[in-house]
Design a protein around this motif. Sequence first.
Motif, short mmCIF file in Angstrom:
data_model
loop_
_atom_site.label_atom_id
_atom_site.label_comp_id
_atom_site.label_asym_id
_atom_site.label_seq_id
_atom_site.Cartn_x
_atom_site.Cartn_y
_atom_site.Cartn_z
N LYS A 72 19.09 2.80 -15.45
CA LYS A 72 17.70 2.41 -15.20
C LYS A 72 16.97 3.66 -14.71
O LYS A 72 17.47 4.35 -13.81
N ALA A 73 15.82 3.95 -15.28
CA ALA A 73 15.06 5.14 -14.89
C ALA A 73 14.58 4.99 -13.45
O ALA A 73 14.19 3.90 -13.02
N GLY A 74 14.63 6.09 -12.72
CA GLY A 74 14.18 6.08 -11.32
C GLY A 74 12.66 6.09 -11.22
O GLY A 74 11.95 6.22 -12.22
N LYS A 75 12.17 5.94 -10.00
CA LYS A 75 10.73 5.95 -9.76
C LYS A 75 10.19 7.36 -10.02
O LYS A 75 10.78 8.35 -9.56
N ALA A 76 9.07 7.46 -10.73
CA ALA A 76 8.48 8.76 -11.05
C ALA A 76 7.95 9.43 -9.79
O ALA A 76 7.28 8.79 -8.97
N SER A 77 8.26 10.71 -9.63
CA SER A 77 7.84 11.45 -8.45
C SER A 77 6.40 11.92 -8.58
O SER A 77 5.96 12.32 -9.67
N LEU A 78 5.65 11.87 -7.49
CA LEU A 78 4.27 12.36 -7.49
C LEU A 78 4.22 13.88 -7.47
O LEU A 78 3.18 14.47 -7.74
N PHE A 79 5.34 14.51 -7.15
CA PHE A 79 5.36 15.96 -6.98
C PHE A 79 6.03 16.69 -8.13
O PHE A 79 6.26 17.90 -8.04
N ALA A 80 6.34 15.99 -9.23
CA ALA A 80 6.87 16.65 -10.42
C ALA A 80 5.75 17.52 -11.01
O ALA A 80 4.57 17.16 -10.93
#
Length: 116
Positions: A39-47
């Motif tokens: 399952k894909a993880g939560k997208a980071s705001l700092f990518a």
Amino acid sequence: TLSASRSAGVMVNIPKTRRTYCKGKKCRKHTLQKVAQYKAGKASLFAQGKRRYDRKQRGFGGQTKPVFHKKAKTTKKIVLRMECTQCKQKHQQAIKRCKHFELGGDTKKKGQAISF
């Protein structure tokens, strides 16, 4: 292909454990592995891509990058995440597309009567 699209509608049932090769330095042999669905993880705001996108969107000017609308696929490829029970090494394996996926469900027995 036509046969691939037909097989996408079949229910896929995979056991929660399987004996398969572990390439960890301790093992390097077939071991019992725990199976889970990726399952894909939560997208980071700092990518970096998200930071760049947010910077570009700032201010006036509306939507700056294309928004994808032409979705053609109805299924996703299932990715199995396997973890070795001995050395805890993890690896992933993609399997075919399917609409219904089950992990550790009841298996069909040969010649068994159907009960309701």
